[in-house]
Scaffold this motif. Structure first.
Motif, PDB file in Angstrom:
ATOM      1  N   ALA A 257      -2.126  -2.837   1.239  1.00 45.26           N
ATOM      2  CA  ALA A 257      -3.277  -3.411   1.944  1.00 45.26           C
ATOM      3  C   ALA A 257      -3.905  -4.570   1.184  1.00 45.26           C
ATOM      4  O   ALA A 257      -3.965  -4.564  -0.044  1.00 45.26           O
ATOM      5  N   CYS A 258      -4.347  -5.561   1.921  1.00 48.87           N
ATOM      6  CA  CYS A 258      -5.093  -6.683   1.352  1.00 48.87           C
ATOM      7  C   CYS A 258      -6.306  -6.135   0.590  1.00 48.87           C
ATOM      8  O   CYS A 258      -7.034  -5.291   1.096  1.00 48.87           O
ATOM      9  N   ASP A 259      -6.489  -6.597  -0.644  1.00 54.11           N
ATOM     10  CA  ASP A 259      -7.572  -6.069  -1.471  1.00 54.11           C
ATOM     11  C   ASP A 259      -8.947  -6.453  -0.930  1.00 54.11           C
ATOM     12  O   ASP A 259      -9.902  -5.697  -1.055  1.00 54.11           O
ATOM     13  N   GLU A 260      -9.022  -7.624  -0.341  1.00 50.16           N
ATOM     14  CA  GLU A 260     -10.321  -8.138   0.095  1.00 50.16           C
ATOM     15  C   GLU A 260     -10.900  -7.298   1.237  1.00 50.16           C
ATOM     16  O   GLU A 260     -12.073  -6.974   1.242  1.00 50.16           O
ATOM     17  N   CYS A 261     -10.066  -6.938   2.215  1.00 51.40           N
ATOM     18  CA  CYS A 261     -10.577  -6.243   3.403  1.00 51.40           C
ATOM     19  C   CYS A 261     -10.053  -4.811   3.466  1.00 51.40           C
ATOM     20  O   CYS A 261     -10.234  -4.133   4.463  1.00 51.40           O
ATOM     21  N   SER A 262      -9.390  -4.360   2.422  1.00 48.04           N
ATOM     22  CA  SER A 262      -8.724  -3.055   2.345  1.00 48.04           C
ATOM     23  C   SER A 262      -7.904  -2.748   3.598  1.00 48.04           C
ATOM     24  O   SER A 262      -7.873  -1.618   4.071  1.00 48.04           O
ATOM     25  N   ILE A 374     -12.777 -12.696  10.510  1.00 45.21           N
ATOM     26  CA  ILE A 374     -11.395 -12.543  10.051  1.00 45.21           C
ATOM     27  C   ILE A 374     -11.387 -12.647   8.527  1.00 45.21           C
ATOM     28  O   ILE A 374     -12.014 -13.533   7.958  1.00 45.21           O
ATOM     29  N   CYS A 375     -10.698 -11.720   7.867  1.00 40.37           N
ATOM     30  CA  CYS A 375     -10.657 -11.715   6.404  1.00 40.37           C
ATOM     31  C   CYS A 375     -10.111 -13.050   5.892  1.00 40.37           C
ATOM     32  O   CYS A 375      -9.035 -13.478   6.299  1.00 40.37           O
ATOM     33  N   PRO A 376     -10.858 -13.725   5.014  1.00 45.71           N
ATOM     34  CA  PRO A 376     -10.412 -15.051   4.560  1.00 45.71           C
ATOM     35  C   PRO A 376      -9.178 -14.990   3.656  1.00 45.71           C
ATOM     36  O   PRO A 376      -8.452 -15.969   3.547  1.00 45.71           O
ATOM     37  N   VAL A 377      -8.924 -13.856   3.022  1.00 45.56           N
ATOM     38  CA  VAL A 377      -7.793 -13.778   2.090  1.00 45.56           C
ATOM     39  C   VAL A 377      -6.471 -13.565   2.833  1.00 45.56           C
ATOM     40  O   VAL A 377      -5.515 -14.308   2.664  1.00 45.56           O
ATOM     41  N   CYS A 378      -6.414 -12.556   3.704  1.00 48.85           N
ATOM     42  CA  CYS A 378      -5.148 -12.273   4.403  1.00 48.85           C
ATOM     43  C   CYS A 378      -5.122 -12.926   5.780  1.00 48.85           C
ATOM     44  O   CYS A 378      -4.131 -12.824   6.498  1.00 48.85           O
ATOM     45  N   GLU A 379      -6.190 -13.584   6.167  1.00 48.07           N
ATOM     46  CA  GLU A 379      -6.301 -14.224   7.484  1.00 48.07           C
ATOM     47  C   GLU A 379      -6.067 -13.229   8.616  1.00 48.07           C
ATOM     48  O   GLU A 379      -5.432 -13.543   9.622  1.00 48.07           O
TER      49      GLU A 379
HETATM   50 ZN   LIG Z   1      -7.709  -9.141   4.131  1.00 47.46          ZN
END
Ligand SMILES: [Zn+2]
Ligand SMILES: [Zn+2]
Length: 550
Positions: A257-262, A374-379
């Motif tokens: 999972a993307c760390d920013e938005c879990s 929308i999560c900026p890290v994983c878009e």
């Molecule tokens: Zn994310």
């Protein structure tokens, strides 16, 4: 009487008790009987429904109710996870995807010691082979690196493209500008045509991999250099990916999972529009709305105003002009803070409080000023970048699941014929293709696998459950469906009816609550419930074949 192993439509006006007949009576009674047939041990784990108020219902099979509500809806489930198609895709990507550097997109390869030996065995005889282990780091001191290599007991190194002894190297680095890396020469072999040295070469490969921390270099005939890695490595970007397994493609697993938005693909963010809804107010007039509520009573708002007053002197703005008259750059500092002014920012302070507070009340107060974006890290793609850059047929798993099911099915069909098929890939794509086809049959070809289950309609949810039932190939089941045609186009209606008939042909009973004419026309048996809602309802006014009804 409701006949068995038939396609039965229960129809009637709303309030006539048709849903109640189908669901409460048949489902509850069927469930009770089915459960009573089980051992008392198994029964003790189930919540047994109360006996419905009817005289007797004989010969019931285990029922499966497919209504519009009983689909798990969570931000962590999608059409793909619900239908298990995503699980197959994860296996496919973990085993057959091509790993690319998340930074520069270069293909990342990994090789086992055995793979390397096999490649060496294919080289022409009389090839001069030098097996080397990369050592040290680019940004480290080369003198230190060479000293360490000497202490390890190795005699030769490769520095600045040349192989030399340790004393030669120590001399060389004094007069030449080189980075902190050097290759340790582990072994030098001239390949024999009879593969005599296989054991020795394997030993040297193992040693080089160990000393090189998972990397190895070969030099062929004093010119060509080939690098090998045990893990997926991009040498240029110094990025290493240890392993790639199906887990790493799951947004519900912290490893993938993307760390920013879990793994949710969305992030909650405090919105400046909500914090200052009325820009015509001045700061002194209370333009900052949350300061009226969050911690207002215990004096935090007063504290906030004191901070702002101090800032206004340093930054030179007035607390008494409307917010829309404050220059945008200064407003930015007021909202998000600036270290130079020793101020955390109105929103910055709220974010800090949101993270640190133990009070649910405070947290939900702050959430009133948040919007999800929308999560900026994983878009919004939910996964870590290194796993999004694993490609299969040139597309990431995210690109696969974002195609609608019709396109994905066609894409899978095309890619199948193109490749020289691996057996496991064949089996997996067949499984995936079969499931996609069923989803198309129940009229869901327009959905994508990435679609969140929280955003699908009740009718769509019901058809997804129906699709998973078709896949299970059970027989002797009573399926109870509640208006499955809702939201379907007439073309898809026909396919859905065909699907229901195919379930019937597998010796299942289908009880479908429906108004749709096509359903009634195609049914084996129709039950029409009494007109008039309320007290007068609940009465069966017709029960028989369609022919008799017309
Ligand atoms: Zn994310
Ligand atoms: Zn790279």
């Amino acid at each position: 009487d409701i006949p068995k192993n038939k396609f039965v439509v229960v129809t009637g006006l709303s309030g006539s008790g048709k849903s109640s007949l189908a669901f409460d009576t048949v489902f509850v009674e069927g469930n009770r009987r089915y459960v009573e047939g089980m051992s008392s041990f198994a029964r003790s784990f189930l919540d047994i429904a109360a006996k419905p108020d009817v005289d007797s219902i004989e010969n019931l099979s285990p029922p499966i109710s497919i209504d519009q509500k009983s689909v798990i809806r969570s931000p962590r489930s999608t059409v793909g996870t619900l239908t298990e198609i995503y699980d197959y895709l994860r296996i496919l990507f973990a085993n057959f995807g091509e790993s690319h550097c998340p930074k520069c997109n270069a293909l990342m390869n990994k090789k086992s010691n055995k793979d390397i030996l096999l490649e060496i065995k294919k080289m022409p005889p009389k090839t001069m082979l030098v097996i080397m282990a990369p050592y040290g780091k680019k940004d480290k001191n080369i003198i230190e690196t060479i000293n360490q290599i000497g202490q390890l007991g190795y005699a030769r190194v490769r520095v600045g493209e040349k192989i030399m002894t340790i004393p030669e190297a120590s001399n060389f680095i004094l007069n030449n500008e080189v980075g902190g890396e050097a290759d340790i020469v582990i072994d030098r072999v001239i390949l024999d045509s009879k593969d005599k040295d296989e054991e020795r070469i394997m030993d040297s490969i193992e040693t080089a991999m160990k000393v090189g921390g998972g990397s190895l270099r070969l030099m062929l005939d004093n010119k060509e250099i080939i690098s090998y890695n045990r893990d997926f490595v991009c040498e240029k970007c110094q990025i290493k990916i240890k392993e790639i397994t199906p887990r790493h493609f799951s947004f519900n697993n912290p490893e993938g999972a993307c760390d920013e938005c879990s793994g949710l693909g969305l992030k909650m963010k405090i919105s400046s529009e909500l914090v200052i809804p009325n820009k015509k107010l001045s700061l002194a007039e209370g333009a900052i709305k949350p300061w009226g509520s969050v911690g207002g009573r215990n004096g935090n708002s007063g504290q906030g105003m004191q901070l702002l007053a101090a800032l206004s002197k340093k930054l030179r703005f007035s607390l008494n002009v409307p917010v829309n008259k404050i220059p945008p750059k200064k407003l930015e500092i007021i909202l998000y803070g600036d270290e130079n002014y020793d101020f955390g920012g109105v929103i910055g302070l709220m974010e800090e409080k949101y993270k640190s507070t133990k009070s649910d009340h405070t947290r939900s107060e702050i959430e009133k000023y948040m919007v999800s974006e929308i999560c900026p890290v994983c878009e919004g793609k939910r996964l870590k970048r290194e796993f999004l850059s694993v490609l299969l047929n040139g597309k990431s798993i995210d690109e696969w699941v974002n195609m609608d099911i019709d396109s994905l099915a066609a894409y899978l069909e095309n890619s199948k014929s193109g490749q020289n098929q691996n057996k496991i890939i064949g089996a997996l794509t067949k499984e995936i293709g079969g499931r996609l086809q069923i989803l198309q049959k129940v009229g869901l070809g327009y959905l994508s696998l990435s679609r969140g289950t929280q955003t699908i309609s009740g009718g769509e949810a019901q058809r997804i459950r129906l699709a998973t039932q078709i896949k299970s190939k059970l027989t002797g089941i009573i399926y109870v469906l509640d208006e499955p045609s809702i939201g379907l186009h007439s073309r898809d209606n026909k396919r859905l009816i065909e699907t229901i008939k195919s379930l019937r042909d597998r010796d299942n009973s289908l009880i479908v609550v429906e108004h749709d004419r096509d359903f009634i026309k195609n049914s084996d048996w129709v039950i029409d419930m009494g007109k008039g809602a309320g007290e007068e309802g609940g009465e069966v006014i017709f029960s028989g074949t369609v022919e008799r009804l017309l």
